[in-house]
Design a protein around this motif. Structure first.
Motif, PDB file in Angstrom:
ATOM      1  N   LEU A  86      -2.977   5.871   3.023  1.00  0.00           N
ATOM      2  CA  LEU A  86      -4.234   5.885   2.402  1.00  0.00           C
ATOM      3  C   LEU A  86      -4.685   7.458   2.058  1.00  0.00           C
ATOM      4  O   LEU A  86      -4.822   7.787   1.157  1.00  0.00           O
ATOM      5  CB  LEU A  86      -5.367   5.393   3.313  1.00  0.00           C
ATOM      6  N   SER A 143     -13.486   0.622   7.521  1.00  0.00           N
ATOM      7  CA  SER A 143     -12.130   0.884   6.707  1.00  0.00           C
ATOM      8  C   SER A 143     -11.937   2.369   6.386  1.00  0.00           C
ATOM      9  O   SER A 143     -10.848   2.617   5.786  1.00  0.00           O
ATOM     10  CB  SER A 143     -12.203  -0.101   5.385  1.00  0.00           C
ATOM     11  N   ILE A 171     -12.528  -2.614   0.624  1.00  0.00           N
ATOM     12  CA  ILE A 171     -11.877  -2.183  -0.470  1.00  0.00           C
ATOM     13  C   ILE A 171     -12.378  -2.672  -1.822  1.00  0.00           C
ATOM     14  O   ILE A 171     -12.647  -2.058  -2.676  1.00  0.00           O
ATOM     15  CB  ILE A 171     -10.304  -2.614  -0.384  1.00  0.00           C
ATOM     16  N   ALA A 230      -9.786   3.893   3.577  1.00  0.00           N
ATOM     17  CA  ALA A 230      -9.486   2.891   2.532  1.00  0.00           C
ATOM     18  C   ALA A 230     -10.414   2.888   1.296  1.00  0.00           C
ATOM     19  O   ALA A 230     -10.316   2.692   0.311  1.00  0.00           O
ATOM     20  CB  ALA A 230      -9.200   1.636   3.070  1.00  0.00           C
ATOM     21  N   THR A 281      -8.115   5.470  10.548  1.00  0.00           N
ATOM     22  CA  THR A 281      -7.894   5.180   9.030  1.00  0.00           C
ATOM     23  C   THR A 281      -7.536   6.577   8.485  1.00  0.00           C
ATOM     24  O   THR A 281      -6.896   6.778   7.513  1.00  0.00           O
ATOM     25  CB  THR A 281      -8.838   4.574   8.291  1.00  0.00           C
ATOM     26  N   PHE A 296       0.893  -1.159  -0.069  1.00  0.00           N
ATOM     27  CA  PHE A 296      -0.063  -0.183  -0.079  1.00  0.00           C
ATOM     28  C   PHE A 296       0.771   1.099   0.196  1.00  0.00           C
ATOM     29  O   PHE A 296       0.505   2.169  -0.372  1.00  0.00           O
ATOM     30  CB  PHE A 296      -0.932  -0.162   1.196  1.00  0.00           C
TER      31      PHE A 296
END
Length: 689
Positions: free
Chosen positions: A590, A646, A454, A649, A584, A328
């Motif tokens: 991200l 998430s 995702i 993401a 996140t 990532f």
């Protein structure tokens, strides 16, 4: 192809399980049950040399992988046994290590300060297993602190407690049908300082082998005195360090030897979870399972299970774990570099074909992380090579076919392949998302089947953008019908039992509706957007309630969430997911994608000539439907970020697919500058020459 065949086998297996043709863990009315927990045990530990007794038990049992995830990223013995007690993922709430030592009281024992778990730590389901046994009048024997924690009622009391299997007599086993034992010899050295060590493996190989030999001997001390008809469940109930692993799960009963062991809770024929042990134990004893218990009975599947295959499953998970973070990071760096270089080149209209090629190749990366599971890769090199090959193949197809001349041609290929790949994966039991870099792994335990967060972002983006290509080709009513019809089909796949994606449906419905309205030439107000979000919530709750009405062994987490709403436990789940989403927003891999992509997009629209030589406006002018699809994608991405754990993401991966393809379309849509006519001087110079 091997993975595809495995997927088909798993799908057939699940259909058999739903039809009641698979063999669930069972016992006759007079048969005993033994639950043996060996915290820290994984399949690499089981060898004829170091653990001959456990190795023999494995040969006599159905075998599978156990995901021991509870609340944190790793599980200590205390949390593992507490989860068995509660039948739902649980945590002690403070520095985690060994379960508390019971205080002997006559033949039984009491766990000191047990009410702390319920009153302070918020584990209100603690003691569910013990209470169910007590209500049914079932006698049980606990051997060791962990077993006492599992079998204790809500006061922390255990009716019959032994500190060693050597204290158990045959008469005890005749009197009590259930015996649970903790074998802590393997995990004890890892807890020498109290809490479980935050290192991958605190023991050297020789020290671990010595601990394994002691654990093997203690397990045999109980196994050797059990009646031959006893159903034995053996589980590696916890992790042993800072890295989660898939652990050992065995079920010895008649006809189970050599078969795989799974559970409908994971929709996998070779993976089970800790709450499944609670349900299986009660089911074997004929005791009613409390409604708050989320586990399902262990299921004996097909023959042909091997320890080697289970070792490979954990090795695959560890390979992905080691490379996921760097992957990532690389994706984020590539995205940022692409926008910076594109900004510098596009404003000068330099190297436009190269920028377009790079944009398509970058957009092909996400789906390649799933397609690689069609190959029998077994190493990091094989994984990376396979992903690179698929990304190159998709790019080649997108840029080499006759459709390359159309501004939307490469976009249609990449988004179409992305959407079709994930749709087919959902229809075949999600073998491509499991153990993938942009999917999920069983040892992490966030999800075992269905549509991940995702993958949802990529499915929604791929569906919305590819259907807008149809709407561009056939504008008007046919285009709107295509967007709405195919979008709703993908949404149903994600929200039904195949996808079991709660937040995805809430986010997908507004994206579909906004795209369809814009293509139809209608305006979208905040009131309409709010109504679409509400509609998404109503639809997903409809999916959830329909799933809740199914038998417990056929429910997904959507149906179980309805049960948690009814029991009052849903708020805890929502708060945990909200906390995860907020974390996140600080993710260094991200957020750069989100920030840079949105900044580039906004600047390209507000200052088209300075930012991108008018490429984004050119794309929108060429295809208003594409603009509608991008707006719908942004709506789904932002809402998906807010309603999924998430978080960033979801939006980052939607942008990672959509924005490069938008630029590729814009480059092809740019009007070509006419060549300037030669001046009089240039003409005279040509005559002179």
């Amino acid at each position: 192809m091997r993975r595809a065949l495995v997927a088909l086998t798993m799908l057939v297996s699940q259909l058999l399980l739903a039809g009641g043709l698979a063999q669930a863990a069972h016992a006759d009315d007079d048969t005993g049950v033994a639950l043996i927990g060996v915290p820290g045990l994984h399949w690499n530990d089981i060898t004829p040399q170091d653990t001959p007794n456990l190795h023999r038990l494995a040969q006599q049992s159905a075998i599978g992988s156990l995901s021991v995830r509870t609340v944190g990223s790793v599980t200590c013995p205390y949390d593992g046994w507490l989860t068995v007690s509660a039948g739902i993922r649980s945590a002690s709430g403070y520095s985690c290590g060994a379960p508390p030592m019971p205080e002997q009281q006559g033949a039984g024992a009491v766990i000191p300060d047990y009410r702390y778990l319920i009153d302070v730590a918020g584990q209100k389901n603690a003691g569910s297993l013990g209470e169910a046994l007590k209500a049914a009048g079932r006698c049980s024997i606990a051997i060791g602190p962990g077993a006492a924690l599992a079998l204790a009622d809500r006061t922390g009391a255990v009716g019959d407690y032994k500190s060693s299997p050597l204290q158990v007599r045959p008469a005890d086993l005749e009197r009590c049908r259930l015996v649970a034992m903790e074998v802590d010899d393997l995990i004890r050295p890892y807890l020498s300082a109290g809490p479980m060590a935050r290192v991958p493996d605190q023991l050297a190989a020789a020290e671990r082998r010595k601990a394994l030999q002691l654990a093997d001997a203690k397990a045999e001390a109980l196994l050797s005195i059990l009646p031959a008809s006893t159903t034995v469940i053996l589980a590696g109930l916890s992790d042993h360090g800072s890295v989660p692993h898939l652990r050992v799960a065995m079920l010895r009963q008649e006809g189970a030897a050599g078969h795989v062991l799974g559970a409908s809770s994971t929709h996998r024929d070779d993976i089970s979870i800790l709450p499944d042990l609670t349900t299986t134990t009660l089911s074997l004893l004929g005791v009613k399972v409390p409604a708050t218990v989320i586990g399902q009975p262990l299921l004996v599947g097909d023959a042909g299970a091997t320890v080697a295959e289970l070792r490979r499953a954990d090795a695959t998970a560890q390979t992905l774990r080691g490379v996921k973070g760097p992957y990532f990071t690389v994706v984020a760096v590539l995205q940022v570099l692409f926008y910076v270089i594109a900004f510098l080149l596009l404003r000068r209209r330099k190297a436009l074909p190269g920028v377009r090629l790079a944009a398509v190749a970058l957009a092909a990366l996400p789906v390649s992380s799933y397609l690689v599971n069609l190959l029998p890769w077994s190493s990091l090199a094989g994984l990376l090579a396979g992903m690179a090959a698929f990304a190159a193949l998709i790019t080649l197809v997108a840029m080499a076919g006759p459709w390359r001349r159309s501004p939307l041609g490469p976009l249609a290929v990449v988004t179409g392949v992305t959407a079709l790949t994930l749709a087919c994966d959902l229809l075949t039991g999600t073998p491509l998302q499991l153990n993938s870099l942009m999917g999920y792994t069983a040892e992490v335990g966030a999800r075992y089947y269905g549509l991940g967060n995702i993958p949802f972002a990529l499915l929604a983006t791929g569906t919305l953008l590819s259907t807008t290509v149809i709407a561009h080709r056939w504008p008007g009513t046919r285009g709107v019908v295509a967007v709405a019809g195919l979008g709703l089909f993908a949404m149903v796949l994600g929200g039904s039992g195949m996808g079991s994606d709660f937040g995805g449906v809430i986010a997908f419905v507004p994206g579909i509706a906004v795209t369809a309205l814009l293509i139809a030439g209608k305006r979208v107000s905040l009131v309409k957007l709010g109504a679409f979000c509400a509609a998404g919530g109503v639809i997903v709750m409809g999916f959830a309630y329909a799933n809740y009405l199914k038998p417990p062994d056929q429910q997904t987490h959507l149906g179980r969430f309805v049960g948690q709403v009814i029991s009052g436990e849903a708020l805890d789940v929502i708060l945990r997911k909200l906390e995860a989403m907020l974390r996140t927003l600080l993710n260094p891999n991200l957020m750069p994608i989100v920030i840079v992509a949105i900044a580039f997009l906004v600047y390209a629209i507000m200052r088209p000539e300075r930012a991108s030589a008018g490429i984004v406006p050119a794309a929108f002018a060429y295809s208003p439907a594409l603009k509608a699809g991008l707006v719908g994608t942004m709506v789904s991405g932002v809402i998906g970020m807010l309603v999924n754990d998430s978080g960033a993401a979801v939006l980052s991966m939607a942008l990672a697919l959509a924005v490069p393809l938008l630029l590729s379309a814009g480059i092809a849509a740019l009007p070509r500058e006419p060549e300037s006519a030669p001046s009089v001087g240039e003409k005279l110079a040509g005559v002179t020459q």
